[in-house]
Design a protein around this motif. Structure first.
Motif, PDB file in Angstrom:
ATOM      1  N   GLY B  53       0.868  -1.280  -0.001  1.00 16.76           N
ATOM      2  CA  GLY B  53      -0.015   0.020   0.184  1.00 16.76           C
ATOM      3  C   GLY B  53       0.815   1.262   0.095  1.00 16.76           C
ATOM      4  O   GLY B  53       1.705   1.307   0.884  1.00 16.76           O
ATOM      5  N   ARG B  54       0.433   2.212  -0.877  1.00 19.20           N
ATOM      6  CA  ARG B  54       1.265   3.513  -0.837  1.00 19.20           C
ATOM      7  C   ARG B  54       0.509   4.587  -0.154  1.00 19.20           C
ATOM      8  O   ARG B  54       1.100   5.810  -0.092  1.00 19.20           O
ATOM      9  CB  ARG B  54       1.131   4.036  -2.386  1.00 19.20           C
ATOM     10  N   GLY B  55      -0.214   4.346   0.690  1.00 18.89           N
ATOM     11  CA  GLY B  55      -1.187   5.323   1.447  1.00 18.89           C
ATOM     12  C   GLY B  55      -0.266   5.597   2.625  1.00 18.89           C
ATOM     13  O   GLY B  55      -0.457   6.694   3.553  1.00 18.89           O
ATOM     14  N   LYS B  64      -4.279  -7.823   2.024  1.00 21.99           N
ATOM     15  CA  LYS B  64      -5.493  -6.934   2.662  1.00 21.99           C
ATOM     16  C   LYS B  64      -6.789  -7.228   1.932  1.00 21.99           C
ATOM     17  O   LYS B  64      -7.898  -7.576   2.531  1.00 21.99           O
ATOM     18  CB  LYS B  64      -5.386  -5.525   2.112  1.00 21.99           C
ATOM     19  N   ASN B  80      -8.702   5.616  -1.622  1.00 17.48           N
ATOM     20  CA  ASN B  80      -8.374   6.902  -0.690  1.00 17.48           C
ATOM     21  C   ASN B  80      -7.624   8.074  -1.517  1.00 17.48           C
ATOM     22  O   ASN B  80      -6.621   7.779  -1.677  1.00 17.48           O
ATOM     23  CB  ASN B  80      -7.586   6.275   0.365  1.00 17.48           C
ATOM     24  N   GLU B  83      -5.182  12.692   0.510  1.00 18.96           N
ATOM     25  CA  GLU B  83      -4.131  13.307   0.399  1.00 18.96           C
ATOM     26  C   GLU B  83      -4.102  14.572   0.962  1.00 18.96           C
ATOM     27  O   GLU B  83      -3.783  15.589   0.293  1.00 18.96           O
ATOM     28  CB  GLU B  83      -3.619  13.334  -1.138  1.00 18.96           C
ATOM     29  N   GLY B 171      -8.221  11.033   5.989  1.00 16.70           N
ATOM     30  CA  GLY B 171      -7.556  10.094   5.284  1.00 16.70           C
ATOM     31  C   GLY B 171      -7.234   9.064   5.871  1.00 16.70           C
ATOM     32  O   GLY B 171      -7.125   7.684   5.491  1.00 16.70           O
ATOM     33  N   GLU B 173      -8.452   5.559   7.464  1.00 20.24           N
ATOM     34  CA  GLU B 173      -9.436   4.780   6.601  1.00 20.24           C
ATOM     35  C   GLU B 173     -10.906   4.610   7.561  1.00 20.24           C
ATOM     36  O   GLU B 173     -11.884   4.784   6.655  1.00 20.24           O
ATOM     37  CB  GLU B 173      -8.982   3.545   6.377  1.00 20.24           C
ATOM     38  N   ILE B 206      -9.898  -0.739   1.417  1.00 15.16           N
ATOM     39  CA  ILE B 206      -9.565   0.732   1.157  1.00 15.16           C
ATOM     40  C   ILE B 206      -8.016   0.800   0.722  1.00 15.16           C
ATOM     41  O   ILE B 206      -7.268   0.252   1.340  1.00 15.16           O
ATOM     42  CB  ILE B 206      -9.751   1.608   2.362  1.00 15.16           C
ATOM     43  N   ASN B 207      -7.865   1.288  -0.425  1.00 16.54           N
ATOM     44  CA  ASN B 207      -6.674   1.386  -0.732  1.00 16.54           C
ATOM     45  C   ASN B 207      -6.257   3.048  -1.573  1.00 16.54           C
ATOM     46  O   ASN B 207      -7.071   3.823  -2.003  1.00 16.54           O
ATOM     47  CB  ASN B 207      -6.514   0.367  -2.267  1.00 16.54           C
ATOM     48  N   ASN B 208      -5.011   3.508  -1.177  1.00 19.58           N
ATOM     49  CA  ASN B 208      -4.544   4.483  -1.711  1.00 19.58           C
ATOM     50  C   ASN B 208      -4.817   4.620  -3.312  1.00 19.58           C
ATOM     51  O   ASN B 208      -4.709   3.453  -3.892  1.00 19.58           O
ATOM     52  CB  ASN B 208      -3.092   4.677  -1.258  1.00 19.58           C
ATOM     53  N   THR B 211      -1.553   3.197  -5.049  1.00 19.62           N
ATOM     54  CA  THR B 211      -1.348   1.713  -4.843  1.00 19.62           C
ATOM     55  C   THR B 211      -2.360   1.238  -5.964  1.00 19.62           C
ATOM     56  O   THR B 211      -2.121   0.342  -6.709  1.00 19.62           O
ATOM     57  CB  THR B 211      -2.244   1.132  -3.663  1.00 19.62           C
TER      58      THR B 211
HETATM   59  C1  LIG Z   1      -4.199  10.228  10.221  1.00 16.73           C
HETATM   60  C2  LIG Z   1      -4.083   9.555   9.050  1.00 16.73           C
HETATM   61  C3  LIG Z   1      -4.246  10.067   7.922  1.00 16.73           C
HETATM   62  C4  LIG Z   1      -4.228   9.269   6.574  1.00 16.73           C
HETATM   63  N1  LIG Z   1      -4.049   9.975   5.451  1.00 16.73           N
HETATM   64  C5  LIG Z   1      -4.348   9.402   4.303  1.00 16.73           C
HETATM   65  C6  LIG Z   1      -4.337   9.933   3.250  1.00 16.73           C
HETATM   66  O1  LIG Z   1      -4.390  11.112   2.842  1.00 16.73           O
HETATM   67  N2  LIG Z   1      -4.277   9.058   1.930  1.00 16.73           N
HETATM   68  C7  LIG Z   1      -4.294   7.567   2.277  1.00 16.73           C
HETATM   69  O2  LIG Z   1      -4.228   6.830   1.136  1.00 16.73           O
HETATM   70  N3  LIG Z   1      -3.955   7.117   3.329  1.00 16.73           N
HETATM   71  C8  LIG Z   1      -3.981   7.752   4.470  1.00 16.73           C
HETATM   72  N4  LIG Z   1      -3.978   7.145   5.655  1.00 16.73           N
HETATM   73  C9  LIG Z   1      -3.652   5.605   5.704  1.00 16.73           C
HETATM   74  C10 LIG Z   1      -4.999   4.986   5.461  1.00 16.73           C
HETATM   75  O3  LIG Z   1      -5.571   4.931   6.673  1.00 16.73           O
HETATM   76  C11 LIG Z   1      -5.104   3.667   4.904  1.00 16.73           C
HETATM   77  O4  LIG Z   1      -4.037   2.866   5.719  1.00 16.73           O
HETATM   78  C12 LIG Z   1      -4.699   3.624   3.610  1.00 16.73           C
HETATM   79  O5  LIG Z   1      -5.297   4.300   2.631  1.00 16.73           O
HETATM   80  C13 LIG Z   1      -4.651   2.137   2.807  1.00 16.73           C
HETATM   81  O6  LIG Z   1      -4.448   2.424   1.478  1.00 16.73           O
HETATM   82  P1  LIG Z   1      -3.105   1.354   1.014  1.00 16.73           P
HETATM   83  O7  LIG Z   1      -3.140   0.124   1.685  1.00 16.73           O
HETATM   84  O8  LIG Z   1      -3.538   1.273  -0.440  1.00 16.73           O
HETATM   85  O9  LIG Z   1      -1.798   2.114   1.547  1.00 16.73           O
HETATM   86  C14 LIG Z   1      -3.801   7.979   6.786  1.00 16.73           C
HETATM   87  C15 LIG Z   1      -3.707   7.496   8.145  1.00 16.73           C
HETATM   88  C16 LIG Z   1      -3.874   8.210   9.240  1.00 16.73           C
HETATM   89  C17 LIG Z   1      -3.630   7.536  10.439  1.00 16.73           C
END
Ligand SMILES: Cc1cc2nc3c(=O)[nH]c(=O)nc-3n(C[C@H](O)[C@H](O)[C@H](O)COP(=O)(O)O)c2cc1C
Ligand code: FES
Lengths: 170, 414
Positions: B53-55, B64, B80, B83, B171, B173, B206-208, B211
């Protein structure tokens, strides 16, 4: 009578249709944007009508308005929101904001005398590589202005004030 | 630069038009997935690719997806696009310029978990992007790539764009899911995890944005090809958002495992005239600082190597600080951000960020600092760690504790 529904019948129906039928509450955020489009603010009457459309208490709608920073229950037509968060600040955003305010003759957060706009400070807008930058919220739109100088920003603000004085909504 | 995997618009003009995207192989992967592969095959390919995951958290994407129970329906996929981490601007470049590759990725993920309704959550400030995405979605519906019975396969999919309205916490999830449900954007207590009880209490992925944008090339070229990029444990490419005190800030797509030196000095042009690099924040305002030396500069930017230095890769928003930056000023900036963005639900984060911002303000205002303020700041930060409902509270302490530990001289009382 629901004035929001009457004013934007197609859009309200389209918004409600986006979400699963039993999840009307999901429509509250797009409906708030719709209510805010014309005047830049959301009134108590709007909140009541949105409550009616989504099956929410007016106080619940009100708490959504209070929680999210892009909804407003008062204020001028345009908001010039300058990012002064860390990456922008490392590239002169604080100084930019200070000089811009001096140039316009206002303080951060205080509307101009004509009541047309306010300059505000906001957190990162994902434009850090184009600092100094700001966004303009108003007339149901948000637009980015990047790689700015005090001069270019002053010009944009003058243009917004002319639009407000002319009274025309696009 | 060899061929881009994600920022392909930099090599192909007008890639945000469907006919251009398709003329360059676009939707080939989606067609193949729908007509030749079972959902389980897609899942396996993504697992094998090692995509993470790139989030921010770097969690393996295939794993996941595999957590979704096949006994509870419907399933949802949520992209997601919030950003909001200071220093991050990569998803925005994808969404603005290569929107169809992102949407194709979201559609592939939706098919893999058999979701028939998927959401794109965008921060409200991405208003213009939201309008463009809605036009793209309408174009795909007209082209028969979205809607009922896509390509005659019996699979149906609808996409909805949901605009946030200015809240960093969305952001996170579970706060994001609350926001789609029309509630305050506040994190949920876990477990249950979204994979089991997510949107509308149903299994949800939920994916960024970034990702998901990796999926079309992975499915088109195969997991083996993807693994040939990056490192063993962090395969593939990543977009690094470079900002702060460098000559050429911007997004750089690189294989994971490229060094800080390559990014900051070769691509970013290094420090500004007459300045020296001092510290790096590799994961935006949320990161632990790294004090710049040769060892740090020669460290490969992958999840493990950056963690081994005591910091985080996160979403790879590399903020560069030079010797003109006063670290008390820096902490005042980051702490104020988190104080402003704390959702107020849990006490340690709400109160902790409030007190930290009080203290950092005193530290930067001339003549305001009181004896013991720096120690008190550190004590508040330490007390918050491990006690907050979501990671936001923890994030707010990272820069504080590491700056004070790595640069004690800057916090000594004068
Ligand atoms: C405070 C906070 C802010 C976050 N902001 C973002 C965000 O702006 N974009 C994002 O993709 N993930 C964000 N995340 C991570 C997400 O909770 C989630 O792990 C992610 O979207 C999963 O996608 P991925 O597995 O593709 O990375 C944030 C987490 C926290 C705790
Ligand atoms: S810090 Fe200003 S846009 Fe990111």
């Amino acid at each position: 009578m629901n004035a929001l529904l009457e004013r934007y019948p197609d859009e309200v129906k389209a918004i409600l249709a986006r979400y699963p039928q039993e999840q009307k509450r999901s429509a509250v955020m797009p409906l708030l944007y719709l209510a805010q489009r014309e005047r830049g603010v959301i009134t108590v009457k709007d909140m009541a009508e949105i409550g009616e459309l989504t099956g929410m208490e007016i106080t619940e709608v009100g708490s959504i308005v209070g929680f999210y920073t892009l909804y407003h229950d008062s204020g001028p037509r345009f908001r010039v929101q300058v990012c002064t968060d860390l990456p922008c600040a490392l590239r002169g955003a604080d100084e930019f904001l200070k000089r811009l305010c001096e140039n316009i003759g206002v303080r951060v957060g205080e509307p101009t005398a004509d009541g047309s706009l306010v300059i505000e400070e906001v957190t990162c807008l994902a434009g850090c590589h184009h600092a100094p930058m700001f966004q303009v919220q108003g007339d149901g739109e948000i637009t980015y202005h990047e790689d700015q100088t005090v001069e270019s920003a002053t010009e944009t603000i003058a243009e917004l004030r002319r639009r407000a004085a002319g009274g025309q909504h696009e | 630069m060899s061929e881009y995997v994600l920022l392909r618009h930099r090599q192909i003009p007008n890639l945000n038009r469907l006919e251009v995207y398709q003329a360059n192989g676009g939707f080939g992967a989606f067609r193949k997935v729908l007509t030749e592969m079972q959902p389980a095959d897609v899942l396996n390919e993504v697992k094998t690719s090692g995509l993470r995951g790139r989030g921010g958290a770097g969690f393996p994407t295939g794993m996941k997806w595999s957590f979704l129970p096949n006994t509870l329906w419907p399933h949802y996929v949520v992209a997601n696009g919030d950003e909001s981490e200071p220093g991050t601007f990569k998803d925005r470049e994808i969404l603005e310029n290569n929107p169809f590759q992102f949407l194709e990725g979201l559609m592939i993920a939706s098919y893999a978990v058999q979701a028939n309704l998927s959401f794109v959550y965008l921060r409200g400030e991405f208003w213009q992007i939201g309008k463009q995405l809605e036009r793209c979605i309408a174009t795909l519906e007209r082209a028969g790539l979205l809607g009922e019975n896509i390509l005659g396969t019996g699979y149906s999919l609808r996409l909805v764009v949901h605009m946030g309205a200015g809240a960093y916490i969305c952001g996170e999830e579970t706060a994001l899911l609350e926001s789609i449900e029309g509630k305050l954007g506040q994190p949920r207590l876990r477990p249950p995890f979204p994979a089991v009880a997510g949107l509308y209490n149903r299994p949800t992925v939920i994916n960024n944005v970034e990702t998901l944008t990796n999926l079309p090339p992975i499915l088109a070229n195969g997991a083996g090809w993807y693994r040939s990029l990056g490192t063993e444990k962090s395969p593939g490419v990543k977009i690094f958002s470079l900002s702060g005190c460098v000559r050429r800030p911007g997004n750089y797509e690189l294989p994971l495992g490229s060094t800080f030196r390559h990014l900051i000095e070769e691509l970013g042009g290094g420090a500004l005239e007459g300045r020296r690099l001092k510290a790096i924040m590799p994961a935006g305002a949320s990161s632990s600082l790294l004090r710049v030396d040769d060892r740090v500069l020669d460290t490969p930017m992958d999840y493990e190597s950056v963690a081994a230095l005591g910091s985080q890769l996160g979403s790879a928003s590399v903020i560069v600080l030079d010797d003109s930056v006063d670290l008390k000023w820096l902490l005042n900036k980051t702490v104020h951000f988190f104080k402003h963005e704390s959702c107020g639900k849990c006490t340690p984060c709400r109160e902790g960020t409030y007190w930290m911002s009080h203290l950092t303000e005193r530290l930067v205002l001339p003549g305001k600092a009181q004896a013991g303020d720096a120690e008190l700041l550190l004590a508040v930060a330490r007390q918050m760690q491990g006690k907050c409902l979501c990671a936001l509270g923890e994030f707010s302490t990272m820069a504080v504790t590491t700056a004070m530990q790595l640069f004690p001289e800057e916090f000594a009382e004068r």
